[in-house]
Design a protein around this motif. Structure first.
Motif, PDB file in Angstrom:
ATOM      1  N   GLU A 181       0.855  -1.181   0.000  1.00 35.18           N
ATOM      2  CA  GLU A 181       0.000   0.000   0.000  1.00 35.18           C
ATOM      3  C   GLU A 181       0.891   1.230   0.000  1.00 35.18           C
ATOM      4  OE1 GLU A 181      -2.245   1.650   3.573  1.00 35.18           O
ATOM      5  OE2 GLU A 181      -3.881   0.733   2.425  1.00 35.18           O
ATOM      6  N   PHE A 182       0.611   2.162  -0.906  1.00 33.06           N
ATOM      7  CA  PHE A 182       1.393   3.386  -1.012  1.00 33.06           C
ATOM      8  C   PHE A 182       0.528   4.573  -0.622  1.00 33.06           C
ATOM      9  CE2 PHE A 182       2.707   7.107  -3.558  1.00 33.06           C
ATOM     10  CZ  PHE A 182       4.003   7.267  -3.071  1.00 33.06           C
ATOM     11  N   THR A 183       1.054   5.412   0.278  1.00 33.70           N
ATOM     12  CA  THR A 183       0.356   6.611   0.725  1.00 33.70           C
ATOM     13  C   THR A 183       1.159   7.836   0.303  1.00 33.70           C
ATOM     14  OG1 THR A 183      -0.485   5.417   2.661  1.00 33.70           O
ATOM     15  CG2 THR A 183      -0.637   7.826   2.695  1.00 33.70           C
ATOM     16  N   PRO A 184       0.674   8.613  -0.669  1.00 30.07           N
ATOM     17  CA  PRO A 184       1.423   9.785  -1.131  1.00 30.07           C
ATOM     18  C   PRO A 184       1.518  10.851  -0.040  1.00 30.07           C
ATOM     19  CG  PRO A 184      -0.285   9.149  -2.710  1.00 30.07           C
ATOM     20  CD  PRO A 184      -0.561   8.400  -1.450  1.00 30.07           C
ATOM     21  N   GLN A 185       2.656  11.543  -0.043  1.00 30.85           N
ATOM     22  CA  GLN A 185       2.863  12.679   0.844  1.00 30.85           C
ATOM     23  C   GLN A 185       3.034  13.982   0.053  1.00 30.85           C
ATOM     24  OE1 GLN A 185       2.870  12.369   4.369  1.00 30.85           O
ATOM     25  NE2 GLN A 185       2.086  10.362   3.751  1.00 30.85           N
ATOM     26  N   ALA A 186       3.527  13.869  -1.178  1.00 30.01           N
ATOM     27  CA  ALA A 186       3.737  15.036  -2.036  1.00 30.01           C
ATOM     28  C   ALA A 186       3.759  14.558  -3.480  1.00 30.01           C
ATOM     29  CB  ALA A 186       5.035  15.748  -1.670  1.00 30.01           C
ATOM     30  N   CYS A 187       3.790  15.517  -4.411  1.00 34.49           N
ATOM     31  CA  CYS A 187       3.742  15.160  -5.825  1.00 34.49           C
ATOM     32  C   CYS A 187       4.503  16.198  -6.640  1.00 34.49           C
ATOM     33  CB  CYS A 187       2.289  15.100  -6.312  1.00 34.49           C
ATOM     34  SG  CYS A 187       2.105  14.711  -8.074  1.00 34.49           S
ATOM     35  N   ARG A 188       5.248  15.719  -7.629  1.00 32.87           N
ATOM     36  CA  ARG A 188       5.879  16.583  -8.618  1.00 32.87           C
ATOM     37  C   ARG A 188       5.194  16.287  -9.948  1.00 32.87           C
ATOM     38  NH1 ARG A 188       8.500  17.012 -13.663  1.00 32.87           N
ATOM     39  NH2 ARG A 188       8.940  19.225 -13.665  1.00 32.87           N
ATOM     40  N   SER A 189       4.540  17.286 -10.557  1.00 28.39           N
ATOM     41  CA  SER A 189       3.727  17.036 -11.744  1.00 28.39           C
ATOM     42  C   SER A 189       3.989  18.089 -12.804  1.00 28.39           C
ATOM     43  CB  SER A 189       2.235  17.019 -11.388  1.00 28.39           C
ATOM     44  OG  SER A 189       1.818  18.297 -10.949  1.00 28.39           O
ATOM     45  N   GLU A 190       3.634  17.747 -14.042  1.00 26.23           N
ATOM     46  CA  GLU A 190       3.682  18.702 -15.143  1.00 26.23           C
ATOM     47  C   GLU A 190       2.750  18.229 -16.239  1.00 26.23           C
ATOM     48  OE1 GLU A 190       7.304  17.638 -18.057  1.00 26.23           O
ATOM     49  OE2 GLU A 190       7.943  18.093 -16.009  1.00 26.23           O
ATOM     50  N   ARG A 191       2.161  19.189 -16.926  1.00 34.75           N
ATOM     51  CA  ARG A 191       1.300  18.894 -18.080  1.00 34.75           C
ATOM     52  C   ARG A 191       1.758  19.739 -19.251  1.00 34.75           C
ATOM     53  NH1 ARG A 191      -2.352  18.065 -13.845  1.00 34.75           N
ATOM     54  NH2 ARG A 191      -3.620  16.174 -14.073  1.00 34.75           N
ATOM     55  N   LEU A 192       1.929  19.073 -20.389  1.00 35.25           N
ATOM     56  CA  LEU A 192       2.361  19.739 -21.606  1.00 35.25           C
ATOM     57  C   LEU A 192       1.466  19.274 -22.742  1.00 35.25           C
ATOM     58  CD1 LEU A 192       4.614  21.518 -22.972  1.00 35.25           C
ATOM     59  CD2 LEU A 192       5.806  19.364 -23.447  1.00 35.25           C
ATOM     60  N   ASN A 193       0.791  20.225 -23.394  1.00 37.27           N
ATOM     61  CA  ASN A 193      -0.100  19.888 -24.496  1.00 37.27           C
ATOM     62  C   ASN A 193       0.241  20.773 -25.684  1.00 37.27           C
ATOM     63  OD1 ASN A 193      -2.118  19.206 -26.257  1.00 37.27           O
ATOM     64  ND2 ASN A 193      -3.797  19.475 -24.813  1.00 37.27           N
ATOM     65  N   LEU A 194       1.054  20.216 -26.599  1.00 31.46           N
ATOM     66  CA  LEU A 194       1.474  20.933 -27.797  1.00 31.46           C
ATOM     67  C   LEU A 194       0.912  20.263 -29.050  1.00 31.46           C
ATOM     68  CD1 LEU A 194       5.218  21.621 -26.862  1.00 31.46           C
ATOM     69  CD2 LEU A 194       3.234  23.110 -26.522  1.00 31.46           C
ATOM     70  N   ILE A 195      -0.225  19.590 -28.912  1.00 32.23           N
ATOM     71  CA  ILE A 195      -0.920  18.894 -29.995  1.00 32.23           C
ATOM     72  C   ILE A 195      -0.108  17.688 -30.469  1.00 32.23           C
ATOM     73  CG2 ILE A 195      -2.144  19.105 -32.177  1.00 32.23           C
ATOM     74  CD1 ILE A 195      -3.209  20.830 -29.869  1.00 32.23           C
ATOM     75  N   LEU A 196       1.007  17.936 -31.170  1.00 29.19           N
ATOM     76  CA  LEU A 196       1.842  16.825 -31.625  1.00 29.19           C
ATOM     77  C   LEU A 196       2.574  16.165 -30.464  1.00 29.19           C
ATOM     78  CD1 LEU A 196       3.405  18.264 -34.916  1.00 29.19           C
ATOM     79  CD2 LEU A 196       1.566  16.571 -34.692  1.00 29.19           C
ATOM     80  N   LEU A 197       2.902  16.941 -29.456  1.00 29.30           N
ATOM     81  CA  LEU A 197       3.577  16.433 -28.265  1.00 29.30           C
ATOM     82  C   LEU A 197       2.698  16.669 -27.053  1.00 29.30           C
ATOM     83  CD1 LEU A 197       7.196  17.820 -28.811  1.00 29.30           C
ATOM     84  CD2 LEU A 197       6.379  15.506 -29.259  1.00 29.30           C
ATOM     85  N   LYS A 198       2.547  15.624 -26.258  1.00 28.17           N
ATOM     86  CA  LYS A 198       1.766  15.740 -25.034  1.00 28.17           C
ATOM     87  C   LYS A 198       2.464  14.979 -23.908  1.00 28.17           C
ATOM     88  CE  LYS A 198      -2.863  16.041 -27.129  1.00 28.17           C
ATOM     89  NZ  LYS A 198      -4.234  15.472 -27.104  1.00 28.17           N
ATOM     90  N   SER A 199       2.349  15.490 -22.694  1.00 30.87           N
ATOM     91  CA  SER A 199       2.874  14.793 -21.527  1.00 30.87           C
ATOM     92  C   SER A 199       2.021  15.139 -20.323  1.00 30.87           C
ATOM     93  CB  SER A 199       4.334  15.180 -21.262  1.00 30.87           C
ATOM     94  OG  SER A 199       4.821  14.555 -20.092  1.00 30.87           O
ATOM     95  N   ASN A 200       1.564  14.124 -19.631  1.00 32.17           N
ATOM     96  CA  ASN A 200       0.828  14.290 -18.383  1.00 32.17           C
ATOM     97  C   ASN A 200       1.550  13.443 -17.347  1.00 32.17           C
ATOM     98  OD1 ASN A 200      -0.963  14.675 -16.327  1.00 32.17           O
ATOM     99  ND2 ASN A 200      -2.763  13.921 -17.415  1.00 32.17           N
ATOM    100  N   PHE A 201       2.376  14.102 -16.546  1.00 31.70           N
ATOM    101  CA  PHE A 201       3.345  13.424 -15.691  1.00 31.70           C
ATOM    102  C   PHE A 201       3.068  13.734 -14.227  1.00 31.70           C
ATOM    103  CE2 PHE A 201       7.226  13.708 -13.181  1.00 31.70           C
ATOM    104  CZ  PHE A 201       7.871  12.515 -13.447  1.00 31.70           C
ATOM    105  N   ARG A 202       3.032  12.687 -13.405  1.00 33.76           N
ATOM    106  CA  ARG A 202       2.900  12.849 -11.960  1.00 33.76           C
ATOM    107  C   ARG A 202       3.804  11.840 -11.265  1.00 33.76           C
ATOM    108  NH1 ARG A 202      -2.492  11.432 -13.933  1.00 33.76           N
ATOM    109  NH2 ARG A 202      -0.983  11.206 -15.601  1.00 33.76           N
ATOM    110  N   GLN A 203       4.714  12.345 -10.454  1.00 28.52           N
ATOM    111  CA  GLN A 203       5.572  11.474  -9.648  1.00 28.52           C
ATOM    112  C   GLN A 203       5.327  11.798  -8.178  1.00 28.52           C
ATOM    113  OE1 GLN A 203      10.249  11.246  -9.196  1.00 28.52           O
ATOM    114  NE2 GLN A 203       9.623  10.090 -11.029  1.00 28.52           N
ATOM    115  N   TYR A 204       4.964  10.759  -7.423  1.00 29.85           N
ATOM    116  CA  TYR A 204       4.551  10.934  -6.034  1.00 29.85           C
ATOM    117  C   TYR A 204       5.641  10.446  -5.087  1.00 29.85           C
ATOM    118  CZ  TYR A 204      -0.014  11.269  -8.305  1.00 29.85           C
ATOM    119  OH  TYR A 204      -1.062  11.624  -9.126  1.00 29.85           O
TER     120      TYR A 204
END
Length: 343
Positions: free
Chosen positions: A288-311
Protein backbone atom coordinates in the motif's frame (compact mmCIF):
# COMPACT_ATOMS: atom_id res chain seq x y z
CA UNK A 1 23.95 -12.96 -6.99
CA UNK A 2 20.86 -13.71 -9.04
CA UNK A 3 18.07 -16.25 -8.94
CA UNK A 4 19.11 -17.66 -12.34
CA UNK A 5 18.00 -21.13 -11.26
CA UNK A 6 14.39 -19.99 -11.49
CA UNK A 7 14.60 -17.28 -14.15
CA UNK A 8 16.32 -17.70 -17.50
CA UNK A 9 18.54 -14.84 -18.67
CA UNK A 10 20.54 -14.32 -21.86
CA UNK A 11 23.99 -13.87 -20.37
CA UNK A 12 26.39 -10.99 -20.96
CA UNK A 13 25.73 -9.05 -24.17
CA UNK A 14 28.20 -6.59 -25.73
CA UNK A 15 25.74 -5.31 -28.35
CA UNK A 16 21.95 -5.35 -28.32
CA UNK A 17 21.75 -5.94 -32.08
CA UNK A 18 22.37 -9.17 -33.98
CA UNK A 19 21.98 -9.13 -37.77
CA UNK A 20 20.13 -5.83 -37.54
CA UNK A 21 17.59 -7.04 -34.98
CA UNK A 22 17.48 -6.54 -31.23
CA UNK A 23 17.99 -9.50 -28.90
CA UNK A 24 14.89 -9.77 -26.71
CA UNK A 25 14.66 -10.91 -23.12
CA UNK A 26 16.50 -10.44 -19.83
CA UNK A 27 20.29 -10.23 -19.71
CA UNK A 28 22.57 -11.27 -16.87
CA UNK A 29 24.30 -7.89 -16.94
CA UNK A 30 24.18 -4.53 -18.71
CA UNK A 31 24.41 -4.27 -22.49
CA UNK A 32 27.38 -2.09 -23.44
CA UNK A 33 26.08 -0.87 -26.83
CA UNK A 34 22.57 -0.49 -28.20
CA UNK A 35 23.90 -0.84 -31.76
CA UNK A 36 21.63 1.92 -33.05
CA UNK A 37 23.42 2.23 -36.39
CA UNK A 38 22.99 -1.50 -37.02
CA UNK A 39 19.25 -1.61 -36.30
CA UNK A 40 17.07 -2.20 -39.36
CA UNK A 41 13.92 -0.15 -38.70
CA UNK A 42 10.85 -0.89 -40.81
CA UNK A 43 7.72 1.23 -40.98
CA UNK A 44 4.20 -0.10 -40.40
CA UNK A 45 3.93 -1.04 -44.09
CA UNK A 46 7.06 -3.22 -43.83
CA UNK A 47 9.19 -0.77 -45.79
CA UNK A 48 12.58 0.56 -44.68
CA UNK A 49 12.09 3.60 -42.49
CA UNK A 50 13.39 6.96 -43.71
CA UNK A 51 16.28 8.76 -42.05
CA UNK A 52 13.82 11.16 -40.42
CA UNK A 53 11.72 8.27 -39.08
CA UNK A 54 14.85 6.63 -37.68
CA UNK A 55 15.97 9.85 -36.04
CA UNK A 56 12.68 11.00 -34.53
CA UNK A 57 11.53 7.50 -33.58
CA UNK A 58 14.30 7.01 -31.00
CA UNK A 59 13.75 8.15 -27.39
CA UNK A 60 15.99 7.97 -24.32
CA UNK A 61 15.39 8.61 -20.62
CA UNK A 62 17.66 8.65 -17.58
CA UNK A 63 16.58 8.95 -13.96
CA UNK A 64 18.42 8.85 -10.65
CA UNK A 65 16.84 8.78 -7.20
CA UNK A 66 18.89 9.49 -4.07
CA UNK A 67 17.46 8.78 -0.62
CA UNK A 68 18.93 10.25 2.55
CA UNK A 69 17.35 10.19 6.01
CA UNK A 70 16.03 13.74 5.50
CA UNK A 71 15.60 14.12 1.74
CA UNK A 72 14.59 12.34 -1.44
CA UNK A 73 16.16 13.68 -4.64
CA UNK A 74 14.89 12.93 -8.13
CA UNK A 75 16.90 13.75 -11.28
CA UNK A 76 15.69 13.13 -14.84
CA UNK A 77 16.97 13.77 -18.36
CA UNK A 78 15.06 12.93 -21.53
CA UNK A 79 15.79 13.11 -25.26
CA UNK A 80 12.57 12.90 -27.27
CA UNK A 81 14.32 14.18 -30.42
CA UNK A 82 12.02 17.17 -30.96
CA UNK A 83 13.46 18.64 -27.77
CA UNK A 84 15.17 17.73 -24.53
CA UNK A 85 13.58 17.97 -21.13
CA UNK A 86 14.67 17.41 -17.59
CA UNK A 87 13.89 18.09 -13.98
CA UNK A 88 15.39 17.90 -10.55
CA UNK A 89 13.61 18.07 -7.23
CA UNK A 90 14.33 17.73 -3.55
CA UNK A 91 11.59 16.35 -1.31
CA UNK A 92 12.02 17.54 2.28
CA UNK A 93 10.72 14.67 4.43
CA UNK A 94 10.03 16.72 7.56
CA UNK A 95 8.29 19.58 5.73
CA UNK A 96 6.58 17.32 3.16
CA UNK A 97 7.57 19.91 0.57
CA UNK A 98 9.00 19.54 -2.94
CA UNK A 99 11.57 22.03 -4.24
CA UNK A 100 11.94 21.69 -7.99
CA UNK A 101 13.28 22.97 -11.28
CA UNK A 102 12.20 21.91 -14.76
CA UNK A 103 13.69 22.81 -18.12
CA UNK A 104 13.11 22.28 -21.84
CA UNK A 105 16.00 22.54 -24.29
CA UNK A 106 16.14 22.66 -28.10
CA UNK A 107 18.16 20.05 -30.01
CA UNK A 108 21.88 20.72 -29.92
CA UNK A 109 21.87 22.28 -26.45
CA UNK A 110 22.03 18.99 -24.53
CA UNK A 111 23.56 15.53 -24.89
CA UNK A 112 22.49 12.05 -23.80
CA UNK A 113 25.04 9.30 -24.41
CA UNK A 114 23.35 6.16 -25.85
CA UNK A 115 25.13 3.58 -23.71
CA UNK A 116 24.08 2.45 -20.23
CA UNK A 117 27.66 1.32 -19.51
CA UNK A 118 30.11 3.98 -20.71
CA UNK A 119 28.78 7.39 -21.76
CA UNK A 120 28.02 10.89 -20.50
CA UNK A 121 24.82 12.92 -20.49
CA UNK A 122 24.31 16.57 -19.62
CA UNK A 123 21.59 19.20 -19.59
CA UNK A 124 21.28 22.46 -17.70
CA UNK A 125 23.09 21.98 -14.36
CA UNK A 126 23.00 18.16 -14.44
CA UNK A 127 25.80 15.86 -15.61
CA UNK A 128 25.47 12.07 -15.51
CA UNK A 129 28.50 9.89 -16.22
CA UNK A 130 28.80 6.14 -16.72
CA UNK A 131 32.18 4.41 -16.78
CA UNK A 132 32.41 0.63 -17.00
CA UNK A 133 28.90 0.38 -15.61
CA UNK A 134 29.46 2.66 -12.62
CA UNK A 135 27.13 5.67 -12.49
CA UNK A 136 27.90 9.12 -11.07
CA UNK A 137 26.07 12.45 -11.11
CA UNK A 138 27.06 16.08 -10.64
CA UNK A 139 24.51 18.77 -9.75
CA UNK A 140 24.77 22.54 -9.58
CA UNK A 141 21.24 23.96 -9.41
CA UNK A 142 18.87 26.26 -7.57
CA UNK A 143 15.45 24.72 -6.95
CA UNK A 144 12.79 27.26 -5.93
CA UNK A 145 15.53 29.33 -4.22
CA UNK A 146 17.01 26.16 -2.64
CA UNK A 147 20.67 25.69 -3.67
CA UNK A 148 21.66 22.11 -4.53
CA UNK A 149 25.21 20.99 -5.27
CA UNK A 150 26.49 17.43 -5.46
CA UNK A 151 29.24 15.12 -6.71
CA UNK A 152 27.94 11.59 -6.15
CA UNK A 153 29.08 8.08 -7.09
CA UNK A 154 26.63 5.16 -7.03
CA UNK A 155 28.07 1.76 -6.13
CA UNK A 156 26.46 -1.69 -6.19
CA UNK A 157 27.22 -4.37 -3.65
CA UNK A 158 29.81 -6.94 -4.81
CA UNK A 159 28.34 -9.27 -7.47
CA UNK A 160 24.98 -7.45 -7.46
CA UNK A 161 23.50 -7.22 -10.96
CA UNK A 162 21.13 -4.71 -12.56
CA UNK A 163 17.89 -5.56 -14.27
CA UNK A 164 18.52 -5.39 -18.03
CA UNK A 165 15.68 -6.15 -20.43
CA UNK A 166 14.81 -5.62 -24.07
CA UNK A 167 11.28 -6.23 -25.31
CA UNK A 168 9.30 -5.58 -28.50
CA UNK A 169 7.34 -2.31 -28.53
CA UNK A 170 4.55 -1.50 -30.94
CA UNK A 171 4.72 -2.97 -34.46
CA UNK A 172 8.44 -2.81 -35.21
CA UNK A 173 10.04 -1.03 -32.26
CA UNK A 174 11.81 -2.10 -29.11
CA UNK A 175 12.58 -0.79 -25.63
CA UNK A 176 15.74 -1.49 -23.66
CA UNK A 177 15.57 -0.70 -19.96
CA UNK A 178 18.24 -1.09 -17.29
CA UNK A 179 17.69 -0.38 -13.61
CA UNK A 180 19.54 -0.97 -10.37
CA UNK A 181 18.35 -0.06 -6.89
CA UNK A 182 19.72 -0.04 -3.34
CA UNK A 183 23.10 1.35 -4.43
CA UNK A 184 25.41 2.98 -1.90
CA UNK A 185 26.26 6.66 -2.33
CA UNK A 186 29.67 8.30 -1.94
CA UNK A 187 30.88 11.84 -2.52
CA UNK A 188 29.46 15.17 -1.41
CA UNK A 189 25.94 16.58 -1.20
CA UNK A 190 25.03 20.12 -0.17
CA UNK A 191 21.40 21.21 0.24
CA UNK A 192 20.90 24.89 1.05
CA UNK A 193 24.70 25.06 1.55
CA UNK A 194 24.51 22.45 4.34
CA UNK A 195 26.55 19.22 3.92
CA UNK A 196 24.43 16.08 4.07
CA UNK A 197 25.65 12.81 5.63
CA UNK A 198 25.76 9.95 3.13
CA UNK A 199 26.45 7.02 5.47
CA UNK A 200 22.86 5.75 5.14
CA UNK A 201 22.12 7.22 1.72
CA UNK A 202 20.92 4.88 -1.03
CA UNK A 203 20.24 5.41 -4.71
CA UNK A 204 18.80 3.83 -7.82
CA UNK A 205 19.07 4.56 -11.53
CA UNK A 206 16.95 4.01 -14.63
CA UNK A 207 18.18 3.96 -18.24
CA UNK A 208 15.44 3.40 -20.83
CA UNK A 209 15.80 3.83 -24.58
CA UNK A 210 14.52 2.60 -27.91
CA UNK A 211 11.87 2.95 -30.58
CA UNK A 212 8.84 3.28 -28.35
CA UNK A 213 5.19 3.75 -29.16
CA UNK A 214 4.10 7.15 -30.50
CA UNK A 215 1.53 7.20 -27.69
CA UNK A 216 2.29 5.42 -24.45
CA UNK A 217 1.69 5.38 -20.71
CA UNK A 218 3.05 3.64 -17.66
CA UNK A 219 2.81 3.27 -13.90
CA UNK A 220 5.99 2.85 -11.88
CA UNK A 221 7.16 2.39 -8.31
CA UNK A 222 10.68 2.50 -6.86
CA UNK A 223 12.17 1.95 -3.41
CA UNK A 224 15.70 2.31 -2.02
CA UNK A 225 15.65 1.66 1.70
CA UNK A 226 17.12 0.18 4.84
CA UNK A 227 14.62 -2.43 6.06
CA UNK A 228 15.74 -3.95 9.33
CA UNK A 229 19.36 -4.94 8.85
CA UNK A 230 18.99 -5.33 5.09
CA UNK A 231 19.27 -3.10 2.04
CA UNK A 232 16.14 -3.32 -0.07
CA UNK A 233 15.61 -2.11 -3.63
CA UNK A 234 12.40 -2.55 -5.57
CA UNK A 235 11.44 -1.65 -9.14
CA UNK A 236 7.83 -2.19 -10.25
CA UNK A 237 6.37 -1.06 -13.58
CA UNK A 238 3.37 -1.63 -15.82
CA UNK A 239 2.86 -0.24 -19.31
CA UNK A 240 5.97 0.07 -21.49
CA UNK A 241 7.17 -3.54 -21.54
CA UNK A 242 3.81 -4.93 -22.55
CA UNK A 243 4.67 -8.00 -24.64
CA UNK A 244 5.17 -10.68 -22.01
CA UNK A 245 8.30 -9.49 -20.22
CA UNK A 246 8.37 -7.93 -16.77
CA UNK A 247 10.93 -5.46 -15.48
CA UNK A 248 9.79 -6.00 -11.90
CA UNK A 249 12.73 -6.78 -9.62
CA UNK A 250 13.57 -7.03 -5.92
CA UNK A 251 17.11 -6.53 -4.65
CA UNK A 252 17.75 -7.67 -1.09
CA UNK A 253 21.32 -7.16 0.13
CA UNK A 254 22.35 -7.07 -3.52
CA UNK A 255 20.67 -10.35 -4.51
CA UNK A 256 18.43 -9.85 -7.54
CA UNK A 257 15.05 -11.56 -7.75
CA UNK A 258 12.90 -11.17 -10.86
CA UNK A 259 9.19 -10.75 -10.16
CA UNK A 260 6.10 -11.33 -12.28
CA UNK A 261 3.55 -8.73 -13.39
CA UNK A 262 2.11 -6.38 -10.77
CA UNK A 263 -1.20 -4.50 -10.79
CA UNK A 264 -1.50 -0.82 -9.80
CA UNK A 265 -4.88 0.10 -8.34
CA UNK A 266 -5.63 3.76 -7.54
CA UNK A 267 -8.17 6.47 -8.25
CA UNK A 268 -6.42 8.85 -10.65
CA UNK A 269 -8.70 11.73 -9.65
CA UNK A 270 -7.68 11.23 -6.01
CA UNK A 271 -4.19 9.81 -6.53
CA UNK A 272 -2.36 12.45 -4.49
CA UNK A 273 -4.65 12.13 -1.49
CA UNK A 274 -5.81 8.52 -1.71
CA UNK A 275 -3.98 5.24 -1.37
CA UNK A 276 -2.51 2.99 -4.01
CA UNK A 277 -2.54 -0.79 -3.97
CA UNK A 278 0.20 -2.77 -5.71
CA UNK A 279 -0.32 -6.51 -5.85
CA UNK A 280 0.92 -9.56 -7.71
CA UNK A 281 -1.18 -12.40 -9.11
CA UNK A 282 1.69 -14.73 -8.14
CA UNK A 283 1.43 -13.72 -4.47
CA UNK A 284 4.89 -12.11 -4.64
CA UNK A 285 3.98 -8.79 -3.05
CA UNK A 286 1.16 -6.79 -1.51
CA UNK A 287 1.92 -3.12 -0.91
CA UNK A 288 0.00 0.00 0.00
CA UNK A 289 1.39 3.39 -1.01
CA UNK A 290 0.36 6.61 0.73
CA UNK A 291 1.42 9.78 -1.13
CA UNK A 292 2.86 12.68 0.84
CA UNK A 293 3.74 15.04 -2.04
CA UNK A 294 3.74 15.16 -5.83
CA UNK A 295 5.88 16.58 -8.62
CA UNK A 296 3.73 17.04 -11.74
CA UNK A 297 3.68 18.70 -15.14
CA UNK A 298 1.30 18.89 -18.08
CA UNK A 299 2.36 19.74 -21.61
CA UNK A 300 -0.10 19.89 -24.50
CA UNK A 301 1.47 20.93 -27.80
CA UNK A 302 -0.92 18.89 -29.99
CA UNK A 303 1.84 16.82 -31.62
CA UNK A 304 3.58 16.43 -28.26
CA UNK A 305 1.77 15.74 -25.03
CA UNK A 306 2.87 14.79 -21.53
CA UNK A 307 0.83 14.29 -18.38
CA UNK A 308 3.35 13.42 -15.69
CA UNK A 309 2.90 12.85 -11.96
CA UNK A 310 5.57 11.47 -9.65
CA UNK A 311 4.55 10.93 -6.03
CA UNK A 312 6.73 10.80 -2.94
CA UNK A 313 5.33 8.80 -0.05
CA UNK A 314 5.38 5.67 2.09
CA UNK A 315 5.02 1.98 1.31
CA UNK A 316 3.68 -0.58 3.76
CA UNK A 317 3.08 -4.28 3.22
CA UNK A 318 5.32 -7.15 2.18
CA UNK A 319 7.33 -8.66 -0.65
CA UNK A 320 8.69 -12.20 -0.90
CA UNK A 321 12.46 -12.74 -0.89
CA UNK A 322 14.40 -15.32 -2.92
CA UNK A 323 13.56 -18.11 -0.46
CA UNK A 324 9.85 -17.20 -0.46
CA UNK A 325 9.75 -15.58 2.98
CA UNK A 326 8.01 -12.27 3.50
CA UNK A 327 9.99 -9.06 3.97
CA UNK A 328 7.74 -6.57 5.76
CA UNK A 329 7.74 -2.84 4.97
CA UNK A 330 6.38 -0.27 7.42
CA UNK A 331 6.12 3.29 6.07
CA UNK A 332 9.19 2.95 3.84
CA UNK A 333 9.89 6.06 1.74
CA UNK A 334 9.70 5.65 -2.02
CA UNK A 335 8.24 6.83 -5.33
CA UNK A 336 5.34 6.09 -7.62
CA UNK A 337 4.66 7.54 -11.05
CA UNK A 338 1.70 7.84 -13.41
CA UNK A 339 2.57 9.09 -16.91
CA UNK A 340 0.92 9.55 -20.28
CA UNK A 341 3.00 10.68 -23.26
CA UNK A 342 2.55 11.36 -26.96
CA UNK A 343 5.74 12.13 -28.87
Amino acid sequence: MTNSATFKTLGIQDCLMAAGRPCFGHFDGPVASLGLDDFILMNDMDKPASRLQRHFGYKQFEFIAVNTPNYLIGIALADIRYLGSGFCYVYDVSKKRVYEKHWIRPPGSFSLGPSPVSASSSMAGVSIHRRDGRWSVALDLVLDTLPLKAELQLDAMPLSLPMALCSPTGYSGWTYTQKHNALSVKGSLYINHEPQPLGRALAGYDFSAGYMRRETSWRWASINAHVGNSLLGLNIAAGVNETGSSENVLWLDGVRKHLGPVHFEFDRSQAEHGRWRLWSERDELELEFTPQACRSERLNLILLKSNFRQYQGHFSGWVRDVEGGKVHLDRVLGLTEDHFAKW
